[in-house]
Design a protein around this motif. Structure first.
Motif, PDB file in Angstrom:
ATOM      1  N   LEU A 159       6.511  56.616   1.812  1.00 35.13           N
ATOM      2  CA  LEU A 159       6.824  56.551   2.891  1.00 35.13           C
ATOM      3  C   LEU A 159       8.313  57.655   2.801  1.00 35.13           C
ATOM      4  O   LEU A 159       8.567  58.431   3.458  1.00 35.13           O
ATOM      5  N   PHE A 160       8.722  57.375   1.437  1.00 36.96           N
ATOM      6  CA  PHE A 160      10.102  58.029   1.241  1.00 36.96           C
ATOM      7  C   PHE A 160       9.754  59.505   1.262  1.00 36.96           C
ATOM      8  O   PHE A 160      10.331  60.413   1.672  1.00 36.96           O
ATOM      9  N   MET A 161       8.642  59.662   0.373  1.00 34.36           N
ATOM     10  CA  MET A 161       8.244  61.345   0.284  1.00 34.36           C
ATOM     11  C   MET A 161       7.859  61.843   1.802  1.00 34.36           C
ATOM     12  O   MET A 161       8.398  62.872   1.815  1.00 34.36           O
ATOM     13  N   ASN A 162       7.198  61.007   2.722  1.00 35.41           N
ATOM     14  CA  ASN A 162       6.670  61.493   3.766  1.00 35.41           C
ATOM     15  C   ASN A 162       8.035  61.590   4.540  1.00 35.41           C
ATOM     16  O   ASN A 162       8.292  62.716   5.411  1.00 35.41           O
ATOM     17  N   GLN A 163       8.829  60.827   4.651  1.00 32.94           N
ATOM     18  CA  GLN A 163      10.150  61.115   5.399  1.00 32.94           C
ATOM     19  C   GLN A 163      10.979  62.195   5.159  1.00 32.94           C
ATOM     20  O   GLN A 163      11.489  62.976   6.060  1.00 32.94           O
ATOM     21  N   GLY A 164      11.052  62.664   3.982  1.00 33.00           N
ATOM     22  CA  GLY A 164      11.657  63.954   3.486  1.00 33.00           C
ATOM     23  C   GLY A 164      10.882  65.066   3.958  1.00 33.00           C
ATOM     24  O   GLY A 164      11.529  66.076   4.359  1.00 33.00           O
ATOM     25  N   PHE A 165       9.553  65.099   3.740  1.00 33.90           N
ATOM     26  CA  PHE A 165       8.858  66.314   4.036  1.00 33.90           C
ATOM     27  C   PHE A 165       8.747  66.313   5.486  1.00 33.90           C
ATOM     28  O   PHE A 165       8.467  67.593   5.891  1.00 33.90           O
ATOM     29  N   ARG A 184       3.059  52.457 -13.879  1.00 36.58           N
ATOM     30  CA  ARG A 184       3.573  53.865 -13.956  1.00 36.58           C
ATOM     31  C   ARG A 184       2.583  55.009 -13.878  1.00 36.58           C
ATOM     32  O   ARG A 184       2.931  56.189 -13.097  1.00 36.58           O
ATOM     33  N   PRO A 185       1.367  54.841 -14.667  1.00 34.57           N
ATOM     34  CA  PRO A 185       0.701  56.242 -14.697  1.00 34.57           C
ATOM     35  C   PRO A 185      -0.037  56.308 -13.010  1.00 34.57           C
ATOM     36  O   PRO A 185      -0.229  57.271 -12.501  1.00 34.57           O
ATOM     37  N   ALA A 186      -0.364  55.066 -12.140  1.00 31.73           N
ATOM     38  CA  ALA A 186      -0.626  55.088 -10.981  1.00 31.73           C
ATOM     39  C   ALA A 186       0.384  55.732  -9.936  1.00 31.73           C
ATOM     40  O   ALA A 186       0.078  56.384  -9.090  1.00 31.73           O
ATOM     41  N   ARG A 187       1.608  55.326 -10.045  1.00 30.32           N
ATOM     42  CA  ARG A 187       2.743  55.815  -9.234  1.00 30.32           C
ATOM     43  C   ARG A 187       2.779  57.099  -9.597  1.00 30.32           C
ATOM     44  O   ARG A 187       3.035  58.016  -8.605  1.00 30.32           O
ATOM     45  N   LEU A 188       2.678  57.930 -10.569  1.00 23.87           N
ATOM     46  CA  LEU A 188       2.905  59.204 -10.989  1.00 23.87           C
ATOM     47  C   LEU A 188       1.675  60.079 -10.620  1.00 23.87           C
ATOM     48  O   LEU A 188       1.960  60.817  -9.999  1.00 23.87           O
ATOM     49  N   LEU A 189       0.473  59.362 -10.787  1.00 25.86           N
ATOM     50  CA  LEU A 189      -0.891  60.116 -10.087  1.00 25.86           C
ATOM     51  C   LEU A 189      -0.619  60.298  -8.481  1.00 25.86           C
ATOM     52  O   LEU A 189      -1.030  61.184  -8.162  1.00 25.86           O
ATOM     53  N   LEU A 190      -0.216  59.157  -7.909  1.00 29.39           N
ATOM     54  CA  LEU A 190      -0.105  59.133  -6.578  1.00 29.39           C
ATOM     55  C   LEU A 190       1.201  60.250  -5.953  1.00 29.39           C
ATOM     56  O   LEU A 190       0.716  60.948  -4.952  1.00 29.39           O
ATOM     57  N   PHE A 191       2.093  60.083  -6.701  1.00 24.50           N
ATOM     58  CA  PHE A 191       3.227  61.131  -6.394  1.00 24.50           C
ATOM     59  C   PHE A 191       2.827  62.555  -6.580  1.00 24.50           C
ATOM     60  O   PHE A 191       3.009  63.302  -5.588  1.00 24.50           O
ATOM     61  N   VAL A 192       2.078  62.840  -7.581  1.00 19.47           N
ATOM     62  CA  VAL A 192       1.474  64.224  -7.636  1.00 19.47           C
ATOM     63  C   VAL A 192       0.295  64.546  -6.916  1.00 19.47           C
ATOM     64  O   VAL A 192       0.588  65.599  -6.349  1.00 19.47           O
ATOM     65  N   LEU A 193      -0.545  63.717  -6.467  1.00 20.80           N
ATOM     66  CA  LEU A 193      -1.458  64.059  -5.542  1.00 20.80           C
ATOM     67  C   LEU A 193      -0.816  64.155  -4.074  1.00 20.80           C
ATOM     68  O   LEU A 193      -1.355  65.321  -3.213  1.00 20.80           O
ATOM     69  N   THR A 194       0.178  63.172  -3.845  1.00 21.12           N
ATOM     70  CA  THR A 194       0.715  63.473  -2.436  1.00 21.12           C
ATOM     71  C   THR A 194       1.493  64.920  -2.307  1.00 21.12           C
ATOM     72  O   THR A 194       1.255  65.459  -1.336  1.00 21.12           O
ATOM     73  N   ALA A 195       2.100  65.075  -3.324  1.00 20.19           N
ATOM     74  CA  ALA A 195       2.738  66.376  -3.360  1.00 20.19           C
ATOM     75  C   ALA A 195       1.751  67.557  -3.335  1.00 20.19           C
ATOM     76  O   ALA A 195       2.156  68.812  -2.687  1.00 20.19           O
ATOM     77  N   ALA A 196       0.520  67.565  -3.811  1.00 20.42           N
ATOM     78  CA  ALA A 196      -0.541  68.509  -3.828  1.00 20.42           C
ATOM     79  C   ALA A 196      -0.923  68.729  -2.350  1.00 20.42           C
ATOM     80  O   ALA A 196      -0.952  69.832  -1.801  1.00 20.42           O
ATOM     81  N   LEU A 197      -1.091  67.586  -1.719  1.00 17.00           N
ATOM     82  CA  LEU A 197      -1.500  67.377  -0.438  1.00 17.00           C
ATOM     83  C   LEU A 197      -0.618  68.157   0.351  1.00 17.00           C
ATOM     84  O   LEU A 197      -1.080  68.908   1.347  1.00 17.00           O
ATOM     85  N   TYR A 198       0.651  68.068   0.150  1.00 17.45           N
ATOM     86  CA  TYR A 198       1.415  68.544   1.045  1.00 17.45           C
ATOM     87  C   TYR A 198       1.475  69.944   1.032  1.00 17.45           C
ATOM     88  O   TYR A 198       1.551  70.802   2.133  1.00 17.45           O
ATOM     89  N   TYR A 199       1.256  70.438  -0.190  1.00 21.25           N
ATOM     90  CA  TYR A 199       1.420  71.913  -0.557  1.00 21.25           C
ATOM     91  C   TYR A 199       0.257  72.527   0.472  1.00 21.25           C
ATOM     92  O   TYR A 199       0.142  73.496   0.943  1.00 21.25           O
ATOM     93  N   LEU A 200      -0.852  71.669   0.113  1.00 26.83           N
ATOM     94  CA  LEU A 200      -2.258  72.418   0.930  1.00 26.83           C
ATOM     95  C   LEU A 200      -2.067  72.575   2.385  1.00 26.83           C
ATOM     96  O   LEU A 200      -2.760  73.238   3.017  1.00 26.83           O
ATOM     97  N   LEU A 201      -1.443  71.384   2.744  1.00 22.72           N
ATOM     98  CA  LEU A 201      -1.474  71.276   4.503  1.00 22.72           C
ATOM     99  C   LEU A 201      -0.329  72.025   4.787  1.00 22.72           C
ATOM    100  O   LEU A 201       0.029  71.970   6.013  1.00 22.72           O
ATOM    101  N   THR A 202       0.645  72.488   4.028  1.00 21.18           N
ATOM    102  CA  THR A 202       1.874  73.029   4.815  1.00 21.18           C
ATOM    103  C   THR A 202       1.603  74.109   5.699  1.00 21.18           C
ATOM    104  O   THR A 202       2.214  74.085   6.834  1.00 21.18           O
ATOM    105  N   PRO A 203       0.736  75.117   5.632  1.00 22.07           N
ATOM    106  CA  PRO A 203       0.361  75.943   6.689  1.00 22.07           C
ATOM    107  C   PRO A 203       0.200  75.359   8.194  1.00 22.07           C
ATOM    108  O   PRO A 203       0.558  75.801   9.245  1.00 22.07           O
ATOM    109  N   VAL A 204      -0.498  74.156   8.136  1.00 20.45           N
ATOM    110  CA  VAL A 204      -0.787  73.350   9.207  1.00 20.45           C
ATOM    111  C   VAL A 204       0.370  72.562   9.870  1.00 20.45           C
ATOM    112  O   VAL A 204       0.765  72.486  10.805  1.00 20.45           O
TER     113      VAL A 204
END
Length: 244
Positions: free
Chosen positions: A109-115, A35-55
């Motif tokens: 991949l589910f996260m990336n599909q939606g984003f 669970r901690p690894a899943r949560l960390l990966l989820f948060v880091l991926t969401a943060a990466l999306y936010y940072l890369l949104t302008p591109v």
């Protein structure tokens, strides 16, 4: 995932927020070890999306990103579950660890599909023909988003997140009590509510944003999941559950 086992209907007791997070890529219902690894990966991926949104929201990059995610998601899922991928993982790591690794990768991949669909809709907003009234796009979009989200959550709750993540296909056999197949919840009146009505929210979002390209991407992703279903999932269901 148009059929579910009797065990799935009895043991599906997830709370709605857990289901929502689960179909978004973060499973909180599967023990505590990963669970901690899943949560960390989820948060880091969401943060990466936010940072890369302008591109990512520039038209060319959004299109390339969506195409890449489409190939990785449907191609990777088909090769893993319908090819030698799962057997290689199980041989290397054992069933439990192999499934945990696959589950995390599928969640990403589910996260990336939606984003991916979101950035295309954003990049190509206001591209509907002028003949389409704004009020009609807003009304139809809101209705489709509501119906699609409701059916996706209802179907996932009824079938269970293990079914949503194709655990039985990964293991190569029915999980739990597979003595009979039942129809419950939305499966009582729709053959495949998760892939059908459950994807209406993507069209609704595209309409709300007046994005013609967003509608096309929503259709492409829905086509992809139906291809996976007919080529990989349906043969497994018939072999494992239907044919005795």
């Amino acid at each position: 995932m148009h059929t579910i086992t009797a065990a799935a209907t009895r043991t599906t007791a997830w709370r709605w927020p857990v289901i929502l997070l689960g179909i978004s890529g973060l499973r909180l219902d599967r023990g505590t070890r990963y669970r901690p690894a899943r949560l960390l990966l989820f948060v880091l991926t969401a943060a990466l999306y936010y940072l890369l949104t302008p591109v990512l929201t520039t038209p060319a990059v959004a299109t390339a990103y969506a195409a890449t995610v489409w190939l990785l998601y449907y191609g990777g899922l088909s090769l893993t579950l319908g090819g030698p991928g799962r057997t290689a993982l199980i041989a290397r790591f054992g069933e439990d660890r192999a499934y945990a690794l696959y589950e995390v990768a599928l969640g990403v991949l589910f996260m990336n599909q939606g984003f991916a669909q979101a950035v295309v809709i954003y990049a190509y907003g206001d591209s509907l023909p002028a003949a389409v009234p704004s009020w009609a796009a807003y009304a139809a979009g809101a209705a489709l988003m509501a119906v699609g989200t409701f059916y996706k959550l209802w179907a996932a709750r009824t079938a269970g997140l293990d079914t949503y993540y194709c655990r039985d296909m990964f293991m190569g056999r029915p999980i739990g009590d597979a003595s009979e197949l039942v129809v419950a919840g939305p499966y009582r009146h729709l053959r495949n509510p998760m892939y059908g009505a459950g994807n209406l929210h993507a069209y609704g979002w595209a309409l709300w944003s007046h994005s013609l390209e967003g509608l096309a991407v929503a259709a492409a992703f829905q086509l992809g999941i139906y291809l996976f279903y007919h080529l990989c999932e349906r043969p497994f269901i018939e072999r494992a559950y239907v044919r005795k």
